[in-house]
Design a protein around this motif. Structure first.
Motif, short mmCIF file in Angstrom:
data_model
loop_
_atom_site.label_atom_id
_atom_site.label_comp_id
_atom_site.label_asym_id
_atom_site.label_seq_id
_atom_site.Cartn_x
_atom_site.Cartn_y
_atom_site.Cartn_z
N LYS A 97 -9.14 -36.54 -26.18
CA LYS A 97 -8.16 -37.01 -27.49
C LYS A 97 -7.64 -35.62 -27.97
CE LYS A 97 -8.63 -40.22 -30.89
NZ LYS A 97 -9.50 -41.28 -31.83
N SER A 98 -8.34 -34.38 -28.10
CA SER A 98 -7.63 -33.31 -28.63
C SER A 98 -6.59 -32.83 -27.73
CB SER A 98 -8.52 -32.23 -29.10
OG SER A 98 -9.33 -31.75 -27.97
N ILE A 99 -7.00 -32.97 -26.24
CA ILE A 99 -5.93 -32.24 -25.36
C ILE A 99 -4.48 -33.22 -25.68
CG2 ILE A 99 -5.24 -32.50 -23.09
CD1 ILE A 99 -8.16 -31.80 -22.33
N SER A 100 -4.66 -34.71 -25.63
CA SER A 100 -3.61 -35.24 -25.82
C SER A 100 -2.77 -35.05 -27.30
CB SER A 100 -3.93 -36.90 -25.71
OG SER A 100 -4.60 -37.14 -26.62
N ARG A 101 -3.58 -34.78 -28.33
CA ARG A 101 -2.97 -34.38 -29.54
C ARG A 101 -2.21 -33.22 -29.27
NH1 ARG A 101 -3.28 -36.18 -34.50
NH2 ARG A 101 -2.62 -34.48 -35.98
N ILE A 102 -2.70 -32.22 -28.51
CA ILE A 102 -2.09 -30.96 -28.41
C ILE A 102 -0.64 -31.24 -27.43
CG2 ILE A 102 -1.73 -28.82 -27.31
CD1 ILE A 102 -5.00 -28.74 -27.97
N LYS A 103 -0.70 -31.78 -26.64
CA LYS A 103 0.44 -32.20 -25.78
C LYS A 103 1.49 -33.22 -26.64
CE LYS A 103 -0.97 -33.65 -20.96
NZ LYS A 103 -1.38 -34.88 -20.23
N GLU A 104 0.92 -33.93 -27.33
CA GLU A 104 2.03 -34.58 -28.37
C GLU A 104 2.68 -33.84 -29.30
OE1 GLU A 104 3.21 -38.68 -29.15
OE2 GLU A 104 2.04 -37.49 -27.54
N ILE A 105 1.76 -32.84 -29.75
CA ILE A 105 2.39 -31.71 -30.84
C ILE A 105 3.73 -30.87 -29.95
CG2 ILE A 105 1.98 -29.59 -32.19
CD1 ILE A 105 -0.63 -30.88 -33.00
N PHE A 106 3.12 -30.34 -28.67
CA PHE A 106 3.97 -29.80 -28.11
C PHE A 106 5.21 -30.45 -27.67
CE2 PHE A 106 5.48 -28.39 -23.71
CZ PHE A 106 5.86 -27.16 -23.81
N LYS A 107 5.26 -31.71 -27.55
CA LYS A 107 6.48 -32.75 -27.35
C LYS A 107 7.26 -32.53 -28.40
CE LYS A 107 4.62 -36.25 -24.25
NZ LYS A 107 4.00 -37.65 -24.60
#
Lengths: 281, 310
Positions: A4-14
């Protein structure tokens, strides 16, 4: 780290990337605008430029007065309006006719011609016309500028419109044939209304192209019909003449702000026009 | 063939439909105008290129055959201009395609594509495209790339760099011109790629996901091949549009420094209008036309562009 936190970081990066790109698109123009309301324009640091101290409208006053802004604006609008009017009148039927050709050979060669002339370097049009108009003694006339604008816009507009008319379902037109409509009636009453949103998009893009155009105006427009894009160059300065930063900024802001606001309002049309124009037939 | 006849036989309507329209009546006015507005200047450029024409002594043209072209071939300024133009056009194409793809990729990723957020970003992403080109150039010259006061050096200064002479260095001016012009062209690539990526069926992406492919891998291995034709067509549009660029370079760097940004379009203007050597200027212009024609035709026949399946 959890999924979950990885995909959150990905989202923020986008969003970081997209916001960065948003700033790349906007910040230069905001700088231009801030400089236009600064007394000494850019002879101050960037933070000072963005502060609220020392705001003034003197650059705008100069642009309207000495810079003859309204005169050049009028010329820009005349050129763009005339060019679009002519282009729409001849290109719409032409594109329609091309989609109705029965011989695939003439159809293909016309489409090939339209597409390949779209890429012609503009100096190949401007340079010979400049000489031709001087030789026959009508240099600097509005006629020359319009002719060049037609050459620039026609291939692009026909290309767009062929795409639009190809999308009109055959059944609709066949029904009109059965009802006894003449070809011209079918064109005006059936097909044209169907593709109207597309034609709006095309006309908007053509207007922006003409309004922004500089090369043809530089070669072909005489003093009495120079558009805005030539008007601003007075204040840019050569290598030895100093540029008038503030006036350039004010002039430039007044050229681009209306077109940008316009583009934001009719965004949907521009997006569809630009996308259609780059689609393989 | 009248409509009354057609009324009785519906099957014939479908066959004869297209002949019924007499399409040439619609085509002719546009075709004539197109041939005049494009044909006259191109033919004039061709004809003028065989003459020695001086702008300040009009009426005393001398036919000199291929001499203008021979001179071009031996003119180091022309040969450098060809190189500069090609570097500029290729540079703009690569940069625009690359950034267009990256931004379109992020914009079309899950959770963003099709939302109001995507539409908001897109509305502003096309702003550089509609910005008047000379204003882009002037803005770049006075406010972005200026060594002392410009925005770029200000940001570099925050990281301890700065003071770069972007526009007065003959090595940096061309890259700066490429970046500035790409700023304007990227929206075109971005927009088309975003629209194309949106047409890829969701099921295809889902099935790749089940096969264990990551988002980046799906992008390069599944999505990119799907939009192949858009990539090809957009690269042609961007290349040719950069090849003929005049406005941005004219207002950004002039031709300098030391002719490092002297592209062919600017050379035509300088030779023709400033020097007044019209025959020579027309020969350069016609050469440009030939270069673009060859590139376009090769490109279009390799990739079968502009052909309608019947």
């Amino acid at each position: 780290m959890s999924y979950k936190s990885i995909s959150r970081i990905k989202e923020i990066f986008k969003y970081l990337v997209l916001t960065f790109w948003f700033l790349v698109c906007i910040v230069p123009l905001v700088t231009l605008f801030m400089a236009s309301i600064s007394d000494t324009a850019l002879f101050q640091s960037i933070p000072e430029l963005f502060s609220l101290r020392g705001r003034t409208f003197v650059n705008y006053v100069i642009s309207f007065g000495h810079g003859n802004f309204l005169f050049h604006l009028r010329n820009s609008l005349i050129i763009a309006t005339l060019a679009i009017a002519v282009v729409l009148m001849v290109c719409t039927p032409m594109a329609y006719g091309i989609t109705k050709l029965t011989s695939s050979k003439s159809k293909n060669s016309l489409i090939f011609g339209v597409l390949s002339t779209r890429f012609i370097p503009y100096v190949v049009i401007a340079m010979p016309l400049y000489l031709l108009f001087r030789e026959i003694g009508i240099s600097g006339s509005l006629f020359g500028v319009i002719m060049a604008h037609l050459a620039m816009q026609m291939p692009f507009m026909i290309w767009l419109m062929i795409g639009f008319f190809s999308g009109v379902p055959n059944e609709v037109e066949e029904a009109a044939v059965i009802d006894g409509c003449s070809p011209f009636q079918i064109f005006f009453k059936i097909s044209l209304p169907i593709v109207l949103p597309g034609i709006n998009a095309a006309a908007i893009l053509a207007f922006i192209m003409s309004y922004n155009e500089f090369l043809f105006a530089l070669f072909l427009a005489g003093p009495e019909n120079r558009p805005l894009t030539v008007g601003i160059m007075r204040y840019v300065g050569g290598i030895d003449v100093g540029a008038q930063y503030g006036v350039v900024a004010a002039y430039g802001s007044m050229i681009v702000v209306p077109i940008i606001i316009f583009a934001l309002i009719v965004n949907r049309y521009i997006v569809s026009g630009m996308t259609q124009g780059a689609v393989k037939e | 063939m009248g409509a009354t006849f057609l009324k009785h036989d519906k099957s014939k309507v479908i066959l004869m439909n297209k002949k019924y329209f007499k399409p040439w009546r619609f085509i002719l006015p546009g075709l004539v105008l197109g041939l005049i507005t494009l044909g006259v200047p191109i033919y004039q450029a061709f004809e003028n290129s065989f003459y020695d024409i001086r702008l300040y002594r009009l009426g005393s043209e001398i036919f000199i055959g291929l001499e203008n072209y021979m001179n071009l071939w031996n003119d180091p300024i022309f040969l450098i201009a060809i190189r500069v133009t090609l570097i500029f056009a290729v540079g703009c194409t690569v940069l625009s395609m690359l950034f267009g793809l990256i931004v379109a990729g992020f914009l079309s990723s899950e959770n963003i594509r099709g939302t109001i957020k995507a539409r908001f970003f897109m509305a502003f992403f096309i702003v550089p495209f509609v910005t008047t080109q000379v204003v882009t150039g002037v803005l770049g010259r006075l406010f972005i790339w200026d060594a002392e006061f410009g925005l770029v050096n200000y940001f570099l200064g925050l990281f301890g760099f700065g003071g770069v002479e972007w526009l007065t260095s003959s090595e940096l001016a061309l890259p700066v011109a490429i970046i500035t012009n790409s700023w304007r062209l990227i929206p075109l690539a971005l927009l088309v790629f975003y629209a194309a990526l949106a047409t890829i069926p969701e099921s295809l992406i889902e099935s790749s996901k089940i096969d264990g492919a990551g988002e980046f891998k799906i992008f390069t291995n599944v999505k990119l091949p799907m939009i192949k034709y858009h990539l090809i067509f957009v690269s042609l549009i961007i290349f040719t549009s950069a090849f003929r660029e005049f406005d941005v370079i004219f207002s950004l760097t002039g031709r300098g420094p030391a002719r490092s940004t002297n592209v062919l379009s600017l050379m035509v203007y300088q030779q023709g209008v400033s020097v007044g050597n019209m025959g020579y200027a027309n020969a350069i212009a016609f050469t440009m036309f030939l270069i673009v024609a060859v590139i376009t035709i090769v490109y279009m026949s390799i990739f079968k562009l502009g052909r309608v399946g019947t």
